[in-house]
Scaffold this active site. Structure first.
Site, mmCIF file in Angstrom:
data_model
loop_
_atom_site.group_PDB
_atom_site.id
_atom_site.type_symbol
_atom_site.label_atom_id
_atom_site.label_comp_id
_atom_site.label_asym_id
_atom_site.label_seq_id
_atom_site.Cartn_x
_atom_site.Cartn_y
_atom_site.Cartn_z
ATOM 1 N N ARG A 127 36.199 43.265 37.847
ATOM 2 C CA ARG A 127 37.002 42.156 38.350
ATOM 3 C C ARG A 127 38.190 41.852 37.443
ATOM 4 O O ARG A 127 38.446 40.717 37.059
ATOM 5 C CB ARG A 127 36.154 40.904 38.526
ATOM 6 C CG ARG A 127 36.786 40.014 39.586
ATOM 7 C CD ARG A 127 35.869 38.982 40.118
ATOM 8 N NE ARG A 127 36.585 38.275 41.167
ATOM 9 C CZ ARG A 127 36.016 37.799 42.266
ATOM 10 N NH1 ARG A 127 34.744 37.969 42.472
ATOM 11 N NH2 ARG A 127 36.728 37.153 43.158
ATOM 12 N N CYS A 128 38.890 42.907 37.064
ATOM 13 C CA CYS A 128 40.112 42.704 36.290
ATOM 14 C C CYS A 128 40.941 43.959 36.388
ATOM 15 O O CYS A 128 40.499 44.977 36.881
ATOM 16 C CB CYS A 128 39.818 42.362 34.838
ATOM 17 S SG CYS A 128 39.578 43.782 33.769
ATOM 18 N N GLN A 149 35.777 52.282 46.789
ATOM 19 C CA GLN A 149 36.914 51.369 46.727
ATOM 20 C C GLN A 149 38.221 52.134 46.922
ATOM 21 O O GLN A 149 39.245 51.544 47.216
ATOM 22 C CB GLN A 149 36.938 50.626 45.385
ATOM 23 C CG GLN A 149 35.773 49.663 45.209
ATOM 24 C CD GLN A 149 35.811 48.866 43.914
ATOM 25 O OE1 GLN A 149 34.795 48.750 43.247
ATOM 26 N NE2 GLN A 149 36.951 48.315 43.540
#
Lengths: 169, 806
Positions: free
Chosen positions: B384-385, B237
């Site tokens: 996802r935060c 990522q």
């Protein structure tokens, strides 16, 4: 460099005949991805749950991580690479997934489309509930399935000659 | 003008710029099986690596015998910590300032820890060989319960640092203590609590789970001994950060390391960190002189490469009797596992947990976080935060419900009464953040109207009466959550990773014929950057989005950036795009002025061109200008039309939203059915509504999974339970609810295009909404909190505890 005796396998994939000698323990997914270099089908788990490896074999959906390549001897297989027409025109499902935003990372998409392809052959005009249960063997982590359902509805409508909904949202 | 001249509207439509539902560019390849993920890459002579893993959670290694494995035809090498020590790579630094074993050095600290790395000609042979490596263990006492980590007689986990009283984040109070992090005004908070009419205190356990993207982590390393160059493909990522870390570890100059993140099959935080598999693939390639691929399987993924959450949050609120919140106090016991490998900005050991005052104007607050070691896998990633925001929002949104219950108020009224008001922005929170913009009241009201909240409560009251009369065995729960996210890390003044400031970047080159390429420091994993970034550029400089190629993930061509996680792509890289585009536009304006023989100030921008003010027939399009920029620039001007921007954001962005969920729960089976879920998101300026909707659907589905069943649990011996899809809950299309989405638009005042980011909001807001619905169903029976995950077994047990099965 296996010491195991190799055995012959003949399969027709996307209309093309292939003959290979493989380890009897080689999984069909590895055969498709590594021997035939068709990398559209993916591996997402080790337990036959995720369906990322789904291909069509003799008209049925199979999870190709759950079969040995030798079990596919003599079979006719369609993978995502065989879905578009020879002139490059996308299949209604491929178009539907794009039009309805039915994919994000794309990892589950080939398996999802291949599953939906058989689903629509078995049930050309499924309800939302039938689609949801029909794709329950394929996991998606990105979309929440709602637009996948719409994508399959889009394809069903198009294949049935109905006008299709314009876009997602 | 003839009839063929496109109208302004037609020109605008042709651009497919910001605000339109542009169909995704990525889908062309993904729908045809032409994506290119790491495991799709094949190099000549490529070898496969696989790990021998620990069966024990805590044990000393007495010996490793690889001779049988090495005797197997096709096995090339077996690496252990001893081999890595020769390269000084047995341990590697984590993003959180700790050290982590690459391969077990002397002992193992969690089950499935990497012990040896087998390299073989093919993946089947590698799998055979790991069975032949013999490891002799001496079992040690296992520490699973974090509440026992700091007991005087607790087993010593980290012998390497047992006598160190200072860690990366200050003083350590015990050999299993990692850090204590405190924020806020302790005496002020204590005083407010002492004076309060009403207080509540509840411990919310946000259980350990895993981001679980459908593609697991993988890497392919190829070291060229002749050139001394390393090429590394991987599920990254943050590819530039990987390059920097790889250079620091290997001592290969960063210029000779080529890191490539190809298509990534979902990340959700899992693919931010650097894992032993990456390091071993690199070392194996250097040692063998051949390319080495490593792909983890699902069980390895769930049990080793990163976990998320595992926060025990003791949360207190103080309030007046009419429901004005006067103070908040939170203590977190954070279970970090065997190494502190939290993927947070380096100065933030508990991420942005100090956003826990939420959307409310709470005058004083105090937060303490204690991080401890246990015999569990390392991690602590932002699933996802944005860096523990999910935990923070869960704490405040559950606490609000508990307080409302004690006050006898509707929790929505309590929220409305305490919201930060529109005129208070920019708002300074008690725990140190400056919220950029919001209109919480309007968003909440819109949500209430959309679902018919009053009628839902009336229906619930009727159902409860029917339940009491024994006419039904079903309870209705209404879950409300109102969240404020904090995303876009981040300003260099307070955000860095290993000293690298958290800016992001964009380079745009407009080609002579008017098409363009944009290269980015971020990396999409399904978010659709290739589509949306082009839309921003299209609007900014008037080139159709279809003529703009967006490229990410190749560190040789992309400008340095910190990658995609924490919803930072739009807030940081999106801003860099706009700034780079504006540099191009400024140069284009000079060229247009020269060509039209007017002063620059006499020009105005119109969709895709500069035109003379008052004389719209006199214009030069960006396409015209691009040709001239290369081939006949004004005298004295450098040829070319390109720009780079490195954007250091002045502040974070603060997306927000109001979610409402309606559930029907069967108290005899524990099955909870989501009847309705409504999500209103405000992410500021909306770049592509179709993609926003998709992001919201996906985030809500992951929230549903986490709240309703997904967890990584351990037994007393430290065996990881449920690390396969047999047990780990990933909802199928059948369980997943139908999502209703809605929005308001409150642009960020400090962002060039006003966008705030959206990808993680639905997860952050969704989890408390589901949990509040389950808890709300039982609240009238006096229950204040039922722990997640709310699977049927746990819901049934809660009903049992409340005496509903008698």
């Amino acid at each position: 460099m296996s010491t195991i005796e190799q055995v012959p396998v003949t399969v027709t994939v996307n209309g093309k005949k292939y003959q290979r000698f493989v380890d009897p323990r080689m999984l069909l997914i590895h055969f498709i991805r590594e021997e035939l270099n068709l990398t559209g089908a993916h591996i997402g788990c080790d337990t036959s749950h995720c369906g990322a490896c789904t291909v069509e074999m003799n008209g049925m959906s199979v999870k190709s991580c759950t079969m040995f390549a030798v079990q596919a001897d003599g079979a006719s297989i369609t993978t995502i690479e065989g879905m578009a027409a020879p002139d490059g025109t996308l299949h209604a499902l491929q178009e539907g997934f794009r039009m309805m935003h039915g994919l994000q990372c794309g990892y589950c998409t080939p398996g999802m489309i291949m599953r939906a392809h058989v689903l629509l052959k078995e049930n050309p005009d499924p309800t939302e509930e039938e689609i949801r249960s029909g794709i329950a063997g394929n996991l998606c982590r990105c979309t929440g399935y709602q637009n996948i359902v719409k994508a399959i509805q889009y394809a069903a409508a198009k294949l049935n000659g109905r006008t299709v909904q314009e876009a997602a949202e | 003008m003839n009839d063929m001249t496109p109208t302004r509207e037609q020109r605008e439509a042709q651009l497919q710029g910001m605000g339109c539902k542009r169909k995704r560019v990525e889908d062309i390849r993904f729908t045809q099986g032409k994506g290119n993920y790491v495991d799709d890459i094949k190099l000549p002579g490529m070898l496969y690596g696989d790990f021998v893993r620990s069966s024990h959670a805590h044990a000393r290694i007495k010996g490793i015998d690889a001779s049988k494995a090495l005797a197997l035809p096709g096995v090339i090498a077996v690496l252990t910590a001893e081999e890595l020590k020769g390269l000084n790579l047995a341990w590697m630094p984590t993003l959180a300032g700790d050290m982590q074993m690459v391969l077990a050095d002397g002992k193992v600290l969690f089950q499935n820890q990497e012990v040896a790395f087998v390299v073989a000609e093919d993946r089947y042979t590698a799998a055979d060989a790991i069975e032949l490596v013999e490891v002799e263990y001496e079992e040690l006492p296992v520490l699973v319960d974090p509440w026992k980590a700091m007991a005087p007689d607790a087993p010593v986990l980290r012998e390497d640092i047992k006598d160190k009283t200072e860690g990366a984040h200050g003083r350590r109070e015990h050999y299993n203590h990692i850090f204590k992090w405190q924020v806020g005004d302790r005496p002020g908070t204590d005083e407010a609590f002492a004076r309060a009419d009403v207080t509540i205190k509840e411990t919310f356990y946000y259980h350990r789970t895993h981001p679980c993207p459908l593609e697991t982590c993988a890497a392919l390393a190829s070291f060229d001994k002749v050139k001394g160059e390393l090429t590394l493909w991987g599920t990254f990522q943050a590819p530039h950060v990987v390059r920097t870390v790889a250079s620091l570890l290997s001592k290969i100059p960063e210029s000779k390391i080529h890191v490539i993140a190809p298509d990534i099959g979902g990340g959700f935080g899992n693919k931010v960190g650097v894992y032993p598999g990456y390091v071993c693939a690199i070392v194996a390639s250097i040692v063998t002189g051949r390319p080495v691929k490593w792909v983890e399987d699902r069980m390895e993924n769930l049990s080793t490469t990163s976990f998320a959450r595992d926060y025990h949050m003791t949360t207190e609120l103080a309030a007046t009797k009419d429901g004005r919140i006067t103070a908040m106090r939170v203590h977190v016991l954070a279970d970090h596992g065997a190494f502190d490998a939290c993927a947070d900005p380096s100065k933030w050991p508990a991420g942005f947990m100090n956003i826990c005052t939420g959307s409310y104007d709470i005058p004083v607050a105090h937060l303490t976080v204690d991080g401890v070691y246990t015999n569990k896998a390392p991690g602590g990633v932002a699933y996802r935060c944005s860096f523990r925001v999910t935990e923070a929002v869960y704490a405040i949104e559950r606490a609000i419900e508990v307080l409302a219950q004690k006050l006898g108020m509707d929790s929505v009224d309590l929220r409305m009464k305490n919201f930060i008001r529109r005129e208070q922005f920019p708002y300074q929170s008690a725990l140190g953040w400056e919220y950029d913009s919001g209109d919480y009241y309007m968003a909440m009201q819109k949500a209430l109207d959309a679902v018919g909240y009053k009628e839902l409560r009336a229906e619930q009251a009727r159902k409860r009466e029917a339940f009491k009369r024994g006419e039904t065995r079903e309870l209705m729960g209404i879950g409300v959550s109102f969240f404020t996210e904090i995303v876009g890390a981040g300003p260099s003044k307070n955000c860095d990773i290993l000293g690298v400031a958290m800016f992001d970047s964009c380079e745009i080159r407009v080609h002579p014929t008017g098409s363009a390429i944009a290269r980015m420091g971020t990396k999409t994993q399904g978010q659709g950057h290739e589509t949306t970034y082009a839309q921003i550029i299209a609007t900014e400089i008037g080139i159709p989005a279809d003529d703009i190629m967006v490229e990410e993930g190749n560190t040789d061509t992309a400008p340095y950036g910190l990658g995609t996680y924490g919803s930072r792509s739009t807030p940081v890289a999106g801003a860099a795009i706009a700034m780079a585009a504006r540099k191009i536009k400024a140069k284009a304006q000079m060229i247009a002025a020269y060509l039209l023989e007017v002063h620059e100030d006499d020009l105005e921008w119109d969709v895709d061109r500069f035109q003379v003010k008052g004389l719209p027939e006199k214009f030069k399009t960006m396409k015209d200008i691009a040709w001239v920029a290369y081939n006949a620039p004004p005298p004295g001007m450098e040829p070319g039309l390109e720009a780079v921007s490195y954007y250091d954001p002045p502040n974070m962005t603060y997306p927000f939203g109001a979610y409402i969920c309606v559930m029907d729960i069967d108290v005899d089976t524990g099955v909870a059915k989501t009847r309705r879920f409504y999500a209103l998101d405000d992410c500021g300026t909306r770049i592509n509504p179709m993609i926003i909707e998709g992001q919201v659907h996906g985030g809500l589905t992951e929230a549903f999974a986490v709240a309703m069943g997904q967890e990584i649990d351990y037994d007393e011996a430290g065996n990881v339970k449920g690390a396969s899809f047999m047990d780990f809950f990933l909802p199928t299309a059948v369980e997943t609810p139908y999502w209703e989405t809605d929005y308001t638009v409150t642009p960020s005042p400090h962002h060039p295009i006003g966008a705030k980011g959206v990808g993680e909001s639905p997860h952050v807001g969704g989890v408390p909404c589901f949990s509040n619905a389950v808890n709300d169903a039982f609240a009238f029976l006096g229950s204040t909190h039922i722990q997640m995950p709310h699977d049927p077994w746990r819901i049934w047990k809660a009903a049992e505890r409340l005496g509903l099965h008698q």
